[in-house]
Design a protein around this motif. Structure first.
Motif, short mmCIF file in Angstrom:
data_model
loop_
_atom_site.label_atom_id
_atom_site.label_comp_id
_atom_site.label_asym_id
_atom_site.label_seq_id
_atom_site.Cartn_x
_atom_site.Cartn_y
_atom_site.Cartn_z
N ILE A 116 0.84 -1.20 0.00
CA ILE A 116 0.00 0.00 0.00
C ILE A 116 0.87 1.25 0.00
O ILE A 116 0.66 2.19 -0.78
CB ILE A 116 -0.95 0.00 1.22
CG1 ILE A 116 -2.05 -1.04 1.04
CG2 ILE A 116 -1.58 1.39 1.41
CD1 ILE A 116 -2.94 -1.20 2.25
N MET A 117 1.87 1.28 0.88
CA MET A 117 2.75 2.45 0.97
C MET A 117 3.59 2.62 -0.29
O MET A 117 3.82 3.74 -0.75
CB MET A 117 3.63 2.35 2.20
CG MET A 117 2.85 2.41 3.51
SD MET A 117 1.89 3.95 3.67
CE MET A 117 0.50 3.38 4.65
N SER A 118 4.06 1.51 -0.85
CA SER A 118 4.82 1.58 -2.09
C SER A 118 3.96 2.12 -3.23
O SER A 118 4.42 2.90 -4.06
CB SER A 118 5.36 0.19 -2.44
OG SER A 118 6.05 0.20 -3.67
N THR A 119 2.70 1.71 -3.25
CA THR A 119 1.77 2.20 -4.27
C THR A 119 1.52 3.70 -4.11
O THR A 119 1.56 4.46 -5.09
CB THR A 119 0.43 1.45 -4.18
OG1 THR A 119 0.66 0.06 -4.36
CG2 THR A 119 -0.55 1.94 -5.23
N GLU A 126 8.02 10.31 -0.29
CA GLU A 126 8.60 10.07 1.03
C GLU A 126 8.30 8.65 1.56
O GLU A 126 8.97 8.17 2.46
CB GLU A 126 8.08 11.09 2.05
CG GLU A 126 8.44 12.53 1.74
CD GLU A 126 7.49 13.16 0.73
OE1 GLU A 126 7.71 14.33 0.34
OE2 GLU A 126 6.52 12.48 0.31
N LEU A 127 7.32 7.99 0.95
CA LEU A 127 6.97 6.64 1.39
C LEU A 127 7.90 5.59 0.82
O LEU A 127 7.90 4.44 1.27
CB LEU A 127 5.52 6.33 0.99
CG LEU A 127 4.46 7.23 1.62
CD1 LEU A 127 3.07 6.90 1.08
CD2 LEU A 127 4.46 7.09 3.14
N GLY A 128 8.70 5.96 -0.18
CA GLY A 128 9.72 5.07 -0.72
C GLY A 128 9.15 3.73 -1.18
O GLY A 128 8.11 3.66 -1.85
N ASP A 129 9.84 2.64 -0.80
CA ASP A 129 9.41 1.29 -1.17
C ASP A 129 8.51 0.67 -0.11
O ASP A 129 8.31 -0.55 -0.06
CB ASP A 129 10.62 0.39 -1.39
CG ASP A 129 11.39 0.76 -2.65
OD1 ASP A 129 10.76 1.25 -3.61
OD2 ASP A 129 12.62 0.57 -2.67
N GLY A 130 7.96 1.52 0.77
CA GLY A 130 7.02 1.03 1.77
C GLY A 130 7.64 0.76 3.12
O GLY A 130 6.94 0.32 4.04
N ALA A 135 6.50 5.69 6.16
CA ALA A 135 5.64 4.59 5.72
C ALA A 135 5.31 3.66 6.87
O ALA A 135 4.16 3.22 7.02
CB ALA A 135 6.33 3.83 4.59
N ILE A 136 6.30 3.35 7.71
CA ILE A 136 6.06 2.45 8.84
C ILE A 136 5.13 3.10 9.86
O ILE A 136 4.25 2.43 10.42
CB ILE A 136 7.40 2.05 9.49
CG1 ILE A 136 8.19 1.15 8.53
CG2 ILE A 136 7.18 1.34 10.82
CD1 ILE A 136 9.59 0.83 8.98
N CYS A 137 5.29 4.40 10.07
CA CYS A 137 4.41 5.10 11.01
C CYS A 137 2.96 5.09 10.52
O CYS A 137 2.03 4.81 11.29
CB CYS A 137 4.88 6.53 11.22
SG CYS A 137 6.41 6.67 12.17
N LEU A 138 2.77 5.38 9.22
CA LEU A 138 1.41 5.37 8.68
C LEU A 138 0.82 3.96 8.67
O LEU A 138 -0.37 3.77 8.96
CB LEU A 138 1.42 5.94 7.26
CG LEU A 138 1.73 7.44 7.14
CD1 LEU A 138 1.79 7.85 5.67
CD2 LEU A 138 0.67 8.27 7.87
N SER A 139 1.65 2.98 8.34
CA SER A 139 1.18 1.59 8.38
C SER A 139 0.77 1.19 9.79
O SER A 139 -0.24 0.49 9.99
CB SER A 139 2.28 0.65 7.87
OG SER A 139 2.59 0.89 6.52
N SER A 140 1.52 1.65 10.77
CA SER A 140 1.21 1.33 12.16
C SER A 140 -0.14 1.90 12.57
O SER A 140 -0.90 1.26 13.31
CB SER A 140 2.31 1.85 13.08
OG SER A 140 3.56 1.25 12.78
N VAL A 141 -0.44 3.10 12.09
CA VAL A 141 -1.75 3.70 12.37
C VAL A 141 -2.85 2.80 11.80
O VAL A 141 -3.88 2.54 12.44
CB VAL A 141 -1.84 5.11 11.78
CG1 VAL A 141 -3.27 5.64 11.87
CG2 VAL A 141 -0.87 6.06 12.48
N GLY A 142 -2.64 2.31 10.58
CA GLY A 142 -3.61 1.42 9.97
C GLY A 142 -3.76 0.10 10.72
O GLY A 142 -4.87 -0.39 10.92
N VAL A 143 -2.63 -0.47 11.15
CA VAL A 143 -2.64 -1.74 11.89
C VAL A 143 -3.48 -1.62 13.16
O VAL A 143 -4.34 -2.47 13.45
CB VAL A 143 -1.21 -2.18 12.23
CG1 VAL A 143 -1.21 -3.29 13.28
CG2 VAL A 143 -0.49 -2.64 10.97
#
Length: 479
Positions: A116-119, A126-130, A135-143
């Motif tokens: 998702i972040m890579s996309t 700034e999200l790079g390859d995810g 990217a990890i901070c935003l993914s953590s919010v989703g988790v």
């Protein structure tokens, strides 16, 4: 074992063939399919890809037949993958199977957030390859957002899974049709031999883990077998779901070779299906696949989080996990199991920050963690057929089922070898500490921690985990 269903995972009514087939398809069609063009482009030409899919398709079909056979031969065993290992080879290996299957589900969920972040990095570099810090901070919010959502109680999740399955399959089918329409015969012919790659055997071997990853979920109906209306529907849903998904996966791979040279496919960023369709039809193709991916992986994340919690909960119900994991909230959510699942996903998200290729790390580790539960299930089927347990003196179906069990066991053993030492060692780093949960469960029952055979298994897991830690620390293997 309690017959009380986990309402967060399933509705109250029993599941029919259509619903269970949708669960199998929905479980398998996730992040992996969107990565296939680049992964195969890195490893093999068309000839190697066809052989790889033939081997993977045959092996996984035999594994699907194994789950079908065991559902009929052993209808009293619920949550198949875990229960088969326990019944066939003892409580400790059964525990390892449950833990490994659970851990693979959690690590597999990490691939969804990375993709998702890579996309989204197409809009936000700034999200790079995810696996950047953002990217990890935003993914953590989703988790943790999903954790709170499920904790409140997700009703009619099976019906939701059917809707999401349709939403994720449609973009993939559109991709296949458009790729066929824009297929360049000259590019396809140039990609046939794969002369720039290693030997054909090495090409096929190099694709094995990705084929395992995309087929994870073939056992989905077996995991929820205790909720089926008719026991025979478990096996039918497994085989029907597998055949549908196999045709989709193989088609996505092969048609992609007619759009771009394999070397260019190999360089595509994930999700590589978006890059292939962009090359065929323009920018809108990339947007179309990207939107389809986000819908797909969010639905798959929900389904696999529910399944992971179900595995821990059922194992605790059988007293093979600590008692705290069998606790259920007022809305029938196994909150401790859900919290433990979310916690491991969070830890693995942080680990991806230290990897050069976060998606490949999560994908390959997911596959490696799954192989041990798969091998134990296949070996149990082989044990049943060799000993002729549940068979009559002259069983009509015995030769066929013996052949299925032999091929499935051989295939999963081959996959363990093809995975190579790196991911097996990293897997054992995860497996070995889990023994503390087994010890706690035994202590709660005032039982001896290990018998003689279990001590041998413990020693093997600790030694290989230690080797893995040393190899990582010295740089002999890297993430």
């Amino acid at each position: 074992m309690s017959d009380k269903p986990v309402a967060s995972a399933l509705p109250a009514q029993k599941l029919g063939l259509l619903t269970m087939t949708a669960m199998v398809v929905g479980g398998m069609v996730g992040a992996g399919v969107f990565s296939l063009p680049a992964r195969f482009g890195q490893e093999t030409g068309i000839a190697g890809a066809l052989i790889a899919w033939l081997i993977a398709g045959t092996g996984m079909l035999m594994l699907a037949f194994v789950f079908q056979m065991l559902a009929v031969r052993k209808p009293e065993l619920d949550s198949g993958v875990y229960a088969y290992a326990k019944t066939g080879f003892g409580e400790y290996l059964g525990f390892f199977s449950a833990f490994g299957y659970w851990a693979s589900s959690c690590v597999g969920n990490v691939t969804y957030w990375v993709l998702i972040m890579s996309t989204l990095s197409a809009l936000f570099p700034e999200l790079g390859d995810g696996n950047t810090v953002l990217a990890i901070c935003l993914s953590s919010v989703g988790v943790w957002g999903f954790y709170l959502l499920i904790k409140r109680g997700v009703k009619d999740a099976a019906a939701l899974n059917q809707i999401v399955t349709v939403a994720k399959v449609v973009p993939i089918l559109v991709f296949i049709v458009l790729a066929l329409f824009y297929l360049d015969v000259g590019v396809f012919a140039d990609n046939w031999s794969g002369e720039s790659y290693d030997s054909l055997f090495d090409q096929v071997k190099g694709t094995m883990l990705v084929t395992v990853f995309v087929f994870i979920g073939v056992e989905g109906a077996s995991v929820y077998s205790r909720h089926a209306k008719r026991r025979e529907d478990v096996g039918r849903a497994t085989v029907l779901g597998f055949l549908m998904v196999f045709s989709i996966f193989a088609s996505v791979t092969i048609v992609s070779y007619g759009i771009l040279p394999a070397e260019e496919m190999a360089e595509l960023r994930q999700p590589s299906m978006a890059g292939v369709l962009e090359a065929a039809v323009g920018d809108w193709g990339k947007v179309f696949i990207s939107v389809g991916l986000i819908v797909s992986v969010l639905g798959a994340y929900l389904a696999w989080t529910l399944m992971a919690a179900e595995v821990l909960f059922v194992a605790a119900e059988d007293d093979d996990m600590p008692r705290f994991l069998k606790s259920i909230s007022d809305v029938d959510v196994p909150v401790p199991a859900l919290l433990m699942t979310t916690g491991l996903i969070q830890v693995m998200l942080v680990v991806t920050a230290f990897s050069d290729d976060a998606f490949d790390l999560a994908l390959n580790l997911t596959s490696a963690l799954t192989l041990i539960p798969y091998l134990l299930a296949a070996a149990y089927a082989l044990k049943l057929t060799v000993t002729k347990e549940t068979y009559d003196d002259q069983p009509a179906g015995w030769p066929r089922e013996l052949a299925i069990a032999v091929v499935a066991t051989g295939y999963t053993a081959f996959l363990l070898w093809a995975a190579g030492p790196k991911y097996l060692l990293v897997s054992m780093i995860i497996y070995a500490p889990a023994t503390l949960l087994f010890v706690k469960a035994r202590s709660e029952q005032d039982r001896r921690w290990f018998d003689a055979r279990e001590l041998v298994i413990l020693a093997f897991s600790v030694i290989t985990a230690t080797i893995g830690v040393i190899a990582l620390a010295t740089g002999r293997i890297t993430l």
